[in-house]
Write an enzyme that holds these catalytic residues in place. Structure first.
Site, PDB file in Angstrom:
ATOM      1  N   CYS A  76       0.814  -1.213   0.000  1.00 11.68           N
ATOM      2  CA  CYS A  76       0.000   0.000   0.000  1.00 11.68           C
ATOM      3  C   CYS A  76       0.851   1.267   0.000  1.00 11.68           C
ATOM      4  CB  CYS A  76      -0.912   0.014   1.221  1.00 11.68           C
ATOM      5  SG  CYS A  76      -2.041  -1.381   1.284  1.00 11.68           S
ATOM      6  N   CYS A  85      -1.523   8.353   8.368  1.00 10.93           N
ATOM      7  CA  CYS A  85      -0.133   8.166   8.803  1.00 10.93           C
ATOM      8  C   CYS A  85      -0.027   8.226  10.324  1.00 10.93           C
ATOM      9  CB  CYS A  85       0.770   9.230   8.177  1.00 10.93           C
ATOM     10  SG  CYS A  85       0.882   9.132   6.372  1.00 10.93           S
TER      11      CYS A  85
END
Length: 278
Positions: free
Chosen positions: A35, A104
């Protein structure tokens, strides 16, 4: 182009605590290289206090900055204090992140949970695999979850779907598939209503449904091309609207009204609806 804070830029260009702790007391891994983002977090613990933390990250600048920030935040804290750190705390430490990069910080908080679980000799909690076909592999989102969001939350455009589920916010390759599912489900009877689809709505219910479709389906579609629409009046099945922005000056405005606006309302509300431009 995304706007990054000075703190994000600093920790991306000069990250702190990069590396591996060979004799780590706890190791947490999260993500997938496929990913584009993956994080391994190492912690050293003495007397219940995290004395050192390092990370190895494969990913974008936001992933590196988030991981670096996390290690700085947890050093010197007790295990109990560290496990209360959330992804929102990481974002705040960085002075903010673009919406498309919030994942993130989530990756960092999940790695911390796994590292603490490893330190305690526990297996990190594994979430149940979502049922259905995985559409967004980065966020592990299935077609079933996307369809449920459409029917239960009334989400009928890609921007809201990205905000609600996080699907499509990483690599973006799944966005066309998500849009196909949205288009498929928008025509089904249960979108934005618990009733079976029929023409027996009260006038008030029909007016509310028309407003919902215009605001949540039609308007976002027009805005992507610089246009907009204003609902002027509803008289039975006659719906009067005004095109605005780029749409008001477009030579194909009549086609937009008939092939998009009218079609969406007929599909979602009533087959008898007639659009009138004022």
């Amino acid at each position: 182009m995304w706007e990054y804070t000075e703190k994000v830029k600093e920790l991306y260009t000069n990250p702190k605590n990069v590396g591996k702790i060979e004799d780590a007391d706890g190791v947490g891994y999260v993500g997938s290289v496929v990913c584009g983002d993956a994080l391994t977090l190492y912690i050293k613990v003495k007397d219940g206090i995290i004395t050192d933390a390092k990370f190895e990250t494969f990913g974008c600048g936001s992933a590196i900055a988030s991981s670096s920030a996390l290690t700085e935040m947890i050093k010197g804290k007790t295990i109990e204090e560290a496990e209360r750190i959330t992804n929102s705390d990481i974002v705040e430490y960085l002075g903010g992140l673009p919406d498309q990069k919030i994942h993130c910080s989530v990756m960092g908080s999940e790695a911390l949970i796994n590292a603490i679980a490893d330190y305690r000799g526990e297996k990190p909690q594994v979430e149940d695999e979502p049922s259905g076909e995985i559409v967004c592999h980065c966020m592990n989102i299935s077609d079933v979850q996307i369809r449920e969001a459409i029917h239960k939350k009334g989400i009928v455009n890609i921007d809201d779907m990205m905000e609600h589920l996080g699907s499509g916010t990483v690599c973006g390759t799944c966005i066309p598939k998500i849009e196909d599912i949205i288009e498929e489900e928008k025509g089904r009877c249960s979108v934005q209503t618990d009733r079976s689809c029929n023409d027996s709505m009260t006038n008030l219910q029909k007016m509310k449904k028309i407003e919902d479709v215009i605001n949540n389906v039609i308007r976002p579609g027009l805005k992507r091309d610089g246009g907009d629409i204003e609902l002027i009046d509803i008289n039975g099945d006659d719906v009067s609207v005004r095109l605005m922005g780029a749409c008001s000056r477009c030579m194909t405005a009549s086609m937009t009204l008939e092939n998009f606006v009218q079609e969406e309302l007929r599909k979602s509300v009533s087959k008898s609806i007639v659009i009138k431009h004022v």
